[in-house]
Design a protein around this motif. Structure first.
Motif, PDB file in Angstrom:
ATOM      1  N   ASN A 110      35.150  37.382  32.715  1.00  0.00           N
ATOM      2  CA  ASN A 110      35.326  36.739  34.012  1.00  0.00           C
ATOM      3  C   ASN A 110      34.039  36.813  34.830  1.00  0.00           C
ATOM      4  O   ASN A 110      33.468  37.892  35.003  1.00  0.00           O
ATOM      5  N   THR A 142      38.909  39.198  27.673  1.00  0.00           N
ATOM      6  CA  THR A 142      38.613  38.411  28.857  1.00  0.00           C
ATOM      7  C   THR A 142      37.159  38.597  29.291  1.00  0.00           C
ATOM      8  O   THR A 142      36.604  39.692  29.230  1.00  0.00           O
ATOM      9  N   GLU A 144      39.608  28.298  33.733  1.00  0.00           N
ATOM     10  CA  GLU A 144      39.936  29.275  32.697  1.00  0.00           C
ATOM     11  C   GLU A 144      40.403  28.536  31.458  1.00  0.00           C
ATOM     12  O   GLU A 144      41.112  27.529  31.553  1.00  0.00           O
ATOM     13  N   LEU A 178      39.537  34.752  26.405  1.00  0.00           N
ATOM     14  CA  LEU A 178      39.966  34.071  27.624  1.00  0.00           C
ATOM     15  C   LEU A 178      38.834  34.106  28.650  1.00  0.00           C
ATOM     16  O   LEU A 178      38.814  34.971  29.528  1.00  0.00           O
ATOM     17  N   ARG A 237      41.879  29.100  27.183  1.00  0.00           N
ATOM     18  CA  ARG A 237      42.442  30.023  26.198  1.00  0.00           C
ATOM     19  C   ARG A 237      42.074  29.571  24.787  1.00  0.00           C
ATOM     20  O   ARG A 237      42.198  28.396  24.435  1.00  0.00           O
ATOM     21  N   TRP A 241      44.168  38.973  24.881  1.00  0.00           N
ATOM     22  CA  TRP A 241      42.924  38.222  24.993  1.00  0.00           C
ATOM     23  C   TRP A 241      41.786  39.153  25.369  1.00  0.00           C
ATOM     24  O   TRP A 241      41.956  40.045  26.201  1.00  0.00           O
ATOM     25  N   ASP A 298      43.398  41.421  28.234  1.00  0.00           N
ATOM     26  CA  ASP A 298      44.602  40.936  28.904  1.00  0.00           C
ATOM     27  C   ASP A 298      45.749  40.998  27.896  1.00  0.00           C
ATOM     28  O   ASP A 298      45.831  40.188  26.973  1.00  0.00           O
TER      29      ASP A 298
END
Length: 220
Positions: A217, A215, A44, A24, A46, A213, A197
């Motif tokens: 960021n 992640t 974002e 993600l 997926r 997920w 996540d």
């Protein structure tokens, strides 16, 4: 290698639960407008790489799921709190849905910990489904790994836990989330976070769904 071992362990532990695993990535752009107003734009997406359920064998296969584009505007209403309004567009291979968002955030500091409370209501609109109403509460804590605060070129730990209640067509559902992260401040304008996540949903109908997920960021 991290993803491989994570998938193997989840396969064994959640064999009786519908399980999905993926990654993600997201990009967050924050801009201060003046002393009290600020804006946030987020992209974002997926992507799933593993799925199993009680009715089918486990499958390791890449599958693109969706992308979210979010625009938020916030205003400070106190020394440590702010109100945020926004709009999300969700783009899926065969559908586009829209969401209106209302948030209240309160932050405080307990010794080295920075603690934040976030209360969110949102409404999701779709042309082929009834409107979904959700109420979310998230508690997050952040702690520097060196010193009393997070400085440039330093690491920090962050943990989020959230309860999400939803109602659609008079049907109620509950989802619980736990998100551990490790972050690194690159410079005054950029930082990056890596974490997991984890989401547990559909407790009410006894058909639990587990999604995890990896992640990545990026904040700037």
């Amino acid at each position: 290698m991290l993803i491989f071992f994570m998938l193997i362990s989840l396969k064994d532990i959640y064999a009786q639960t519908q399980t999905r695993v993926g990654f993600l990535p997201s990009v967050n752009y924050n801009q201060k407008i003046n002393k009290v107003w600020e804006a946030n734009f987020k992209f974002e997406s997926r992507h799933f790489v593993f799925e199993n359920s009680t009715s089918q064998s486990s499958v390791f296969k890449y599958k693109y799921s969706l992308s979210d584009v979010t625009a938020l505007v916030g205003r400070k209403v106190g020394l440590n709190s702010k109100v945020i309004l926004g709009f999300l567009t969700r783009i899926e291979p065969e559908a586009v849905t829209y969401r209106t968002i209302q948030q209240f955030i309160f932050q405080t500091k307990i010794e080295k910990f920075r603690v934040a409370h976030r209360l969110v209501t949102d409404q999701t609109f779709s042309s082929n489904e009834s409107t979904e109403f959700r109420l979310r509460y998230r508690l997050s804590a952040e702690i520097p790994l060196s010193g009393l605060k997070v400085d440039v070129k330093e690491f920090y730990l962050k943990f989020n836990t959230e309860a999400l209640h939803s109602i659609q067509d008079d049907e109620y559902d509950l989802e619980l989330r736990a998100v551990p992260n490790i972050g690194y401040v690159i410079n005054d304008q950029h930082k990056i976070e890596l974490g997991l996540d984890n989401r547990f949903a559909s407790f009410i109908d006894n058909q639990t769904h587990f999604t995890s997920w990896l992640t990545i960021n990026w904040f700037f």
